[in-house]
Scaffold this motif. Structure first.
Motif, mmCIF file in Angstrom:
data_model
loop_
_atom_site.group_PDB
_atom_site.id
_atom_site.type_symbol
_atom_site.label_atom_id
_atom_site.label_comp_id
_atom_site.label_asym_id
_atom_site.label_seq_id
_atom_site.Cartn_x
_atom_site.Cartn_y
_atom_site.Cartn_z
ATOM 1 N N PRO A 71 0.795 -1.237 0.000
ATOM 2 C CA PRO A 71 0.000 0.000 0.000
ATOM 3 C C PRO A 71 0.826 1.286 0.000
ATOM 4 O O PRO A 71 0.439 2.255 -0.637
ATOM 5 C CB PRO A 71 -0.843 -0.113 1.266
ATOM 6 C CG PRO A 71 -0.984 -1.577 1.473
ATOM 7 C CD PRO A 71 0.310 -2.175 1.011
ATOM 8 N N THR A 72 1.953 1.283 0.659
ATOM 9 C CA THR A 72 2.756 2.514 0.691
ATOM 10 C C THR A 72 3.405 2.823 -0.654
ATOM 11 O O THR A 72 3.837 3.950 -0.873
ATOM 12 C CB THR A 72 3.853 2.427 1.770
ATOM 13 O OG1 THR A 72 4.622 1.247 1.540
ATOM 14 C CG2 THR A 72 3.256 2.398 3.151
ATOM 15 N N TYR A 73 3.459 1.847 -1.544
ATOM 16 C CA TYR A 73 4.087 2.043 -2.861
ATOM 17 C C TYR A 73 3.089 1.929 -4.006
ATOM 18 O O TYR A 73 3.487 1.721 -5.153
ATOM 19 C CB TYR A 73 5.222 1.035 -3.058
ATOM 20 C CG TYR A 73 6.327 1.216 -2.065
ATOM 21 C CD1 TYR A 73 7.184 2.299 -2.145
ATOM 22 C CD2 TYR A 73 6.496 0.307 -1.019
ATOM 23 C CE1 TYR A 73 8.192 2.483 -1.215
ATOM 24 C CE2 TYR A 73 7.499 0.476 -0.084
ATOM 25 C CZ TYR A 73 8.343 1.566 -0.189
ATOM 26 O OH TYR A 73 9.337 1.748 0.724
ATOM 27 N N ARG A 74 1.792 2.064 -3.719
ATOM 28 C CA ARG A 74 0.788 1.951 -4.784
ATOM 29 C C ARG A 74 0.934 3.049 -5.835
ATOM 30 O O ARG A 74 0.696 2.829 -7.014
ATOM 31 C CB ARG A 74 -0.627 1.992 -4.195
ATOM 32 C CG ARG A 74 -0.970 0.791 -3.349
ATOM 33 C CD ARG A 74 -1.541 -0.335 -4.188
ATOM 34 N NE ARG A 74 -1.518 -1.592 -3.478
ATOM 35 C CZ ARG A 74 -2.503 -2.073 -2.748
ATOM 36 N NH1 ARG A 74 -3.607 -1.394 -2.620
ATOM 37 N NH2 ARG A 74 -2.375 -3.232 -2.152
ATOM 38 N N TYR A 136 -1.064 -7.524 -1.806
ATOM 39 C CA TYR A 136 -0.998 -6.935 -0.466
ATOM 40 C C TYR A 136 -2.352 -6.340 -0.151
ATOM 41 O O TYR A 136 -2.698 -5.290 -0.661
ATOM 42 C CB TYR A 136 0.058 -5.824 -0.416
ATOM 43 C CG TYR A 136 1.450 -6.305 -0.711
ATOM 44 C CD1 TYR A 136 2.233 -6.845 0.286
ATOM 45 C CD2 TYR A 136 1.969 -6.215 -1.985
ATOM 46 C CE1 TYR A 136 3.513 -7.276 0.028
ATOM 47 C CE2 TYR A 136 3.253 -6.646 -2.261
ATOM 48 C CZ TYR A 136 4.024 -7.177 -1.254
ATOM 49 O OH TYR A 136 5.280 -7.607 -1.517
ATOM 50 N N GLU A 138 -4.981 -4.942 2.743
ATOM 51 C CA GLU A 138 -5.169 -4.480 4.103
ATOM 52 C C GLU A 138 -6.635 -4.108 4.256
ATOM 53 O O GLU A 138 -7.260 -3.639 3.311
ATOM 54 C CB GLU A 138 -4.306 -3.247 4.377
ATOM 55 C CG GLU A 138 -2.839 -3.546 4.461
ATOM 56 C CD GLU A 138 -2.028 -2.318 4.828
ATOM 57 O OE1 GLU A 138 -2.613 -1.226 4.933
ATOM 58 O OE2 GLU A 138 -0.829 -2.463 5.010
#
Length: 168
Positions: A71-74, A136, A138
């Motif tokens: 998610p942090t690199y979407r 990934y 969440e």
């Protein structure tokens, strides 16, 4: 534009794999109709089917591509997917231009239509058989007033004054 707005919920309704297959089919049908255009109004049906194809294909491809990243690199994943779309255009445009110059527009539209069918067939027997989940995942945390009320109070600033909480 109308298809993109109306199809924005298809992701959850029919799934991204079916969106990709429907999008490729829409492109194939639209491209195959273009050689028969003889007047301006003849563009209506090919543009509707190609527009439907784009509305199904583009968001599903970007979503699956970005979903392969944490998610942090979407955002990075989306950028890479869009970059590869540009590379595909850069590589295919000279080939399609050569086909137009040497054989004609009808052959170019047949080539693009056939390539959409072939990509759809390969996708149908490979990736479309896999579960439609992001690598990934969440849980989505809703931003409701109850969620905000249960949030811890803001920390004081460095000089000891209470921080002001702004609602988003």
């Amino acid at each position: 534009f109308i298809f993109r707005i109306s199809g924005s919920r298809f992701n959850g309704a029919i799934g991204r794999h079916r969106m990709i297959l429907s999008g490729l089919a829409g492109h194939a049908v639209g491209y195959s109709m273009l050689p028969f255009v003889r007047s301006e109004w003849h563009f209506i049906l090919p543009s509707i089917t190609s527009g439907f194809g784009h509305a199904m294909l583009f968001p599903a491809v970007v979503s699956i591509g970005a979903g392969a990243f944490p998610p942090t690199y979407r955002g990075t994943g989306t950028t890479i997917v869009l970059g590869f779309l540009e590379i595909g255009t850069m590589l295919s445009a000279p080939l399609l231009g050569w086909i137009i110059d040497h054989v004609g527009f009808a052959a170019m539209f047949a080539t693009t239509s056939l390539s959409a069918v072939l990509v759809g067939a390969v996708y149908a027997v490979t990736e479309a058989r896999r579960p439609d989940v992001d690598r990934y995942q969440e849980p989505v945390v809703p931003r409701t007033p109850a969620h905000v009320a249960l949030s811890p109070p803001p920390r004081p600033t460095a000089d000891g004054h209470p921080a002001v909480a702004y609602s988003s």
